[in-house]
Design an enzyme around this catalytic site. Structure first.
Site, mmCIF file in Angstrom:
data_model
loop_
_atom_site.group_PDB
_atom_site.id
_atom_site.type_symbol
_atom_site.label_atom_id
_atom_site.label_comp_id
_atom_site.label_asym_id
_atom_site.label_seq_id
_atom_site.Cartn_x
_atom_site.Cartn_y
_atom_site.Cartn_z
ATOM 1 N N HIS A 157 0.816 -1.219 0.000
ATOM 2 C CA HIS A 157 0.000 0.000 0.000
ATOM 3 C C HIS A 157 0.849 1.267 0.000
ATOM 4 C CE1 HIS A 157 -3.624 -2.360 1.858
ATOM 5 N NE2 HIS A 157 -3.333 -2.723 0.621
ATOM 6 N N LEU A 402 -3.143 -9.546 5.726
ATOM 7 C CA LEU A 402 -3.037 -9.225 4.300
ATOM 8 C C LEU A 402 -1.802 -8.384 3.999
ATOM 9 C CD1 LEU A 402 -6.806 -8.434 3.621
ATOM 10 C CD2 LEU A 402 -5.567 -10.526 3.077
ATOM 11 N N PHE A 403 -1.010 -8.111 5.031
ATOM 12 C CA PHE A 403 0.321 -7.521 4.889
ATOM 13 C C PHE A 403 0.338 -6.183 4.164
ATOM 14 C CE2 PHE A 403 0.684 -12.261 4.157
ATOM 15 C CZ PHE A 403 0.739 -12.568 5.513
ATOM 16 N N CYS A 404 -0.723 -5.388 4.313
ATOM 17 C CA CYS A 404 -0.829 -4.098 3.629
ATOM 18 C C CYS A 404 -0.567 -4.241 2.129
ATOM 19 C CB CYS A 404 0.114 -3.066 4.251
ATOM 20 S SG CYS A 404 -0.366 -2.565 5.909
ATOM 21 N N ALA A 405 -1.056 -5.363 1.600
ATOM 22 C CA ALA A 405 -0.989 -5.617 0.160
ATOM 23 C C ALA A 405 -2.258 -6.376 -0.208
ATOM 24 C CB ALA A 405 0.259 -6.415 -0.195
#
Length: 481
Positions: A157, A402-405
Site C-alpha cells: 500500500h 493481508l500484509f498491507c498488500a
C-alpha cells in the site's frame, strides 16, 4: 557554519563501531559454531537476540523473531554507533556551537554514505524522510501536472496508494517476470506519449519475497518516455541496490527494515522534479530566504537542495542509524549475506513442502529468485489461530493478515480481488477458515535455530494440533486464560 573539514568536527565522537567490535566478535564466533552449513556466514549480531519469552505450556524460550519484513531488529553495530554519538547530540544546520557543527557534519556525511550505498549518480539527491511510505508520498506531491502513474496491483500500500492526485493505471498481477515487462510495455504504448509518466514497482515482494525484473521494467519505462521509482523496502536489506545498474530514477526505502530503528527513510534519485515543485512541508530549513512584501505578504525563496523537502528539525539519530546500517551491511559483504539467506530460504521452503496441508503463495513459481519472505496458508486453520499458536507455544513471532498488500493477497488466495479485507486478523474463531495468510520472514540476523524451530512447529501444529485453547479478542486469536 564553519568551513572546517567534517573529520575535524567529528573527531571528538568515539570511533563508530569501535566499542561494539569486541561484542560483535564474540557473538559472531558463537553464532558461527551453531551454523548448520559451514559454507555460510554467521548471522550478524542484532538487538534482542537473547530475549526470552514465556510459553503458555510452561517455561521460557529465546524469542525467534521471524517478522523481518515488517521491522527487522536493529543491528548491534547500529545501536552502538548511535550510543557513541548520543552524548554529542546537537541541533543541525542551526547552531554555531561545536556540538551543532559536529551534528551537522554527521548528518551530511550520512547523506554521502547513503548515496554511496545506493551507487547514486552525480546530481542525484538524497532526501531523508520518515519511511518508505513518506518517501513515496513526497514523490507523489512533486509529480508534474497531468502526470500518469502506472502501478501493479501487487504493490504494498505504501506504493499503491500515494498517487491520489495523478491519473493512475493499475496493472493486473503478472504470473512471470516476462509477463510483468510485457504488461507494462502494452500499458505505456497506449498512453499519451507527450505527457509525463511514472512507473512505480517493488524490488522484492513483501508477500512472496520474489524479486521483480527491475532493470527490464526500467528499460521499458524509459523506452516509452516514462520515469520509474523503485520501492526497495524489501530489497535493500537483502541485496545490493545500485541506482546506476538498475537505471531507475528514484529509490525509496525505510530504516526500520534495514536494521536501523524506526522513524527514518530515504528517497534518492533525480533532482529536477524535486527542485521544480513546492516543498513537501513548508517551514524552517526548507526556506532559504523569507521577506515581507510592501503589500504585507511574504516572499519565500526555497532551497534547491534536498533541504527543500526536509523542513523542520531533522531526525539526526535516525539518519545516522541508516548510514551506520549501510556501512555495516557493506562491510559484512552482500555476497555472504545473500548466500546465507539462500541457505535459510531453502530450509524453510523444503520444510514447508513436507507438510501437505501447507500452500506457499507465489506469483512467479517455485524457481523464482527471492528474499527471505514467504507467505502461506494452512488447510483447516485460520491464520490468526496459527500465528497465535506459533507465538504462545513456541516463542516464534510471525505476521498474519493481508500484509498491507490487500489486492495481491486476494489474488494469490483466489478470492474476490475487490474484497477490501482488513489489515489484521479477521473476526474468525479458532478453527474457522480465514481469508488471510501467514508470513515468515528473516534476514541477516536470523540464526539457524530459529528457522529449524519454525519448521518443526509448523509440522507439529499441523499433525498434532495446538496444545492450548484460544479465543478471539478484538479480532485476534489469543491464548484462553
Amino acid at each position: 557554519m564553519s568551513a572546517r573539514p567534517a573529520a575535524t568536527a567529528t573527531a571528538a565522537v568515539p570511533s563508530p563501531g569501535a566499542e561494539s567490535a569486541a561484542v560483535e566478535s564474540a557473538v559472531v564466533g558463537s553464532a558461527a559454531a551453531e551454523s548448520a552449513d559451514p559454507c555460510c556466514a554467521a548471522p550478524l549480531p542484532v538487538l534482542g537476540r537473547d530475549v526470552t519469552v514465556p510459553l503458555v505450556t510452561g517455561g521460557e524460550v529465546t524469542y525467534a523473531a521471524l517478522d523481518y519484513a515488517a521491522s527487522a531488529p536493529a543491528l548491534q553495530r547500529v545501536w552502538d554507533d548511535v550510543a557513541a554519538y548520543a552524548p554529542y547530540y546537537g541541533s543541525v544546520h542551526r547552531g554555531a556551537g561545536y556540538l551543532s557543527q559536529l551534528s551537522t557534519d554527521l548528518f551530511e556525511n550520512s547523506r554521502a554514505t547513503v548515496a554511496e550505498f545506493l551507487d547514486c549518480r552525480p546530481g542525484d539527491q538524497i532526501v531523508f524522510t520518515r519511511s518508505t511510505t513518506d518517501s513515496l508520498n513526497l514523490l507523489a506531491q512533486v509529480l508534474p501536472a497531468d502526470c500518469q502513474v502506472f502501478v501493479f496491483e501487487t504493490e504494498h500500500h505504501a506504493s499503491l496508494l500515494p498517487w491520489r492526485d495523478a491519473r493512475v493505471t493499475y496493472l493486473n498481477a503478472p504470473r512471470t517476470p516476462q509477463q510483468a515487462v510485457e504488461t507494462l510495455e502494452r500499458a505505456l504504448a497506449d498512453r499519451d506519449p507527450y505527457g509525463p509518466a511514472l512507473v512505480c514497482v517493488t524490488g522484492a515482494s513483501n508477500v512472496t519475497g520474489e524479486l521483480w525484473p527491475v532493470r527490464e521494467l526500467a528499460a521499458a519505462a524509459h523506452a516509452h518516455g516514462a520515469r520509474i521509482v523503485l520501492d526497495a523496502a524489501q530489497l535493500a536489506p537483502h541485496h545490493p541496490v545500485s541506482v546506476r545498474e538498475l537505471d531507475v530514477d528514484w529509490i525509496a526505502f525505510s530504516g526500520h527494515k534495514l536494521y536501523a530503528p524506526f522513524g527514518s527513510g530515504v528517497l534518492a534519485g533525480r533532482a529536477d522534479w524535486l527542485q521544480e515543485s513546492e516543498p513537501y512541508l513548508a517551514g524552517g530549513g526548507a526556506s532559504k530566504k523569507v521577506a515581507r512584501r510592501s503589500d504585507g505578504g511574504v516572499d519565500v525563496e526555497w532551497h534547491t537542495t534536498a533541504a527543500r523537502h526536509e523542513a523542520g528539525s531533522p531526525n539526526v539519530i535516525g539518519v545516522y542509524s541508516i548510514a551506520s546500517a549501510c556501512k555495516a551491511l557493506t562491510e559484512a559483504g552482500f555476497d555472504a549475506l545473500v548466500e546465507r539467506e539462500r541457505h535459510l530460504i531453502a530450509k524453510v521452503r523444503e520444510g514447508l513442502a513436507e507438510v501437505p496441508a501447507v500452500r506457499v503463495l507465489s506469483l512467479f513459481g517455485d524457481d523464482a529468485p527471492r528474499v527471505g519472505v514467504i507467505s502461506f496458508v494452512v488447510d483447516g486453520w485460520n491464520s490468526s489461530h496459527f500465528a497465535a499458536a506459533l507465538s504462545a507455544e513456541y516463542g516464534i513471532g510471525v505476521r498474519d493478515g493481508l500484509f498491507c498488500a490487500h489486492p495481491l493477497v486476494r489474488t494469490l488466495l483466489g478470492t474476490d480481488p475487490q474484497d477490501p479485507g482488513e489489515c489484521g486478523a479477521p473476526e474468525a474463531e479458532p478453527g474457522e477458515r480465514s481469508l488471510n495468510a501467514i508470513r515468515v520472514s528473516f534476514g541477516a540476523g536470523t540464526p539457524d535455530e530459529h528457522v529449524d524451530r519454525f519448521v518443526r512447529a509448523v509440522r507439529e501444529l499441523v499433525s498434532d494440533g495446538a496444545k492450548w485453547q484460544y479465543r478471539t479478542e478484538a479480532g485476534r486469536c489469543v491464548p484462553a486464560v
